[in-house]
Write a protein that holds these residues in place. Structure first.
Motif, mmCIF file in Angstrom:
data_model
loop_
_atom_site.group_PDB
_atom_site.id
_atom_site.type_symbol
_atom_site.label_atom_id
_atom_site.label_comp_id
_atom_site.label_asym_id
_atom_site.label_seq_id
_atom_site.Cartn_x
_atom_site.Cartn_y
_atom_site.Cartn_z
ATOM 1 N N SER A 196 -16.238 77.164 -52.410
ATOM 2 C CA SER A 196 -15.589 77.679 -51.201
ATOM 3 C C SER A 196 -15.248 76.545 -50.237
ATOM 4 O O SER A 196 -14.162 76.515 -49.656
ATOM 5 N N SER B 106 -9.814 82.526 -57.195
ATOM 6 C CA SER B 106 -10.470 83.668 -56.542
ATOM 7 C C SER B 106 -11.788 84.031 -57.231
ATOM 8 O O SER B 106 -12.744 84.436 -56.569
ATOM 9 N N ASN C 8 -15.561 83.626 -54.948
ATOM 10 C CA ASN C 8 -15.706 85.035 -54.562
ATOM 11 C C ASN C 8 -16.875 85.327 -53.631
ATOM 12 O O ASN C 8 -17.228 86.464 -53.419
#
Length: 94
Positions: free
Chosen positions: A11, A63, A67
């Motif tokens: 991320s 993605s 997640n």
């Protein structure tokens, strides 16, 4: 700045270098200029979350790896020997 230790937060990587994850996920052995493919998960270790997104033969997506699970992708050296053996066996049988 960005800490490049043994493991990197997917991320944080996406946040800091938005296109880098897309580049890192490209499968350079099976892709062609006209049809790019991403690397596959290569094992079912994450399939319990969603087999259609995390199955052994499914291509990784930005993605899927960002997640919110956190630290989903780990360097091979940080994985347990059991997990490493599963991946190696899958690669031999494929």
């Amino acid at each position: 700045m960005f800490d490049l230790g043994a493991d990197v937060s997917e991320s944080k990587l996406k946040e800091t270098f938005p296109q880098l994850l897309e580049i890192l996920l490209i499968d350079r052995t099976t892709s062609q200029p006209s049809r790019m493919k991403n690397i596959i998960w290569a094992n079912d270790n994450y399939a319990y979350m969603d087999p259609k997104k995390y199955g052994a033969e499914v291509q990784m997506t930005v993605s899927a790896v960002t997640n919110g699970v956190g630290n989903l992708i780990q360097p091979r050296a940080l994985k347990s020997n059991e997990l490493q053996d599963c991946v190696s066996l899958h690669n031999i049988l494929s």
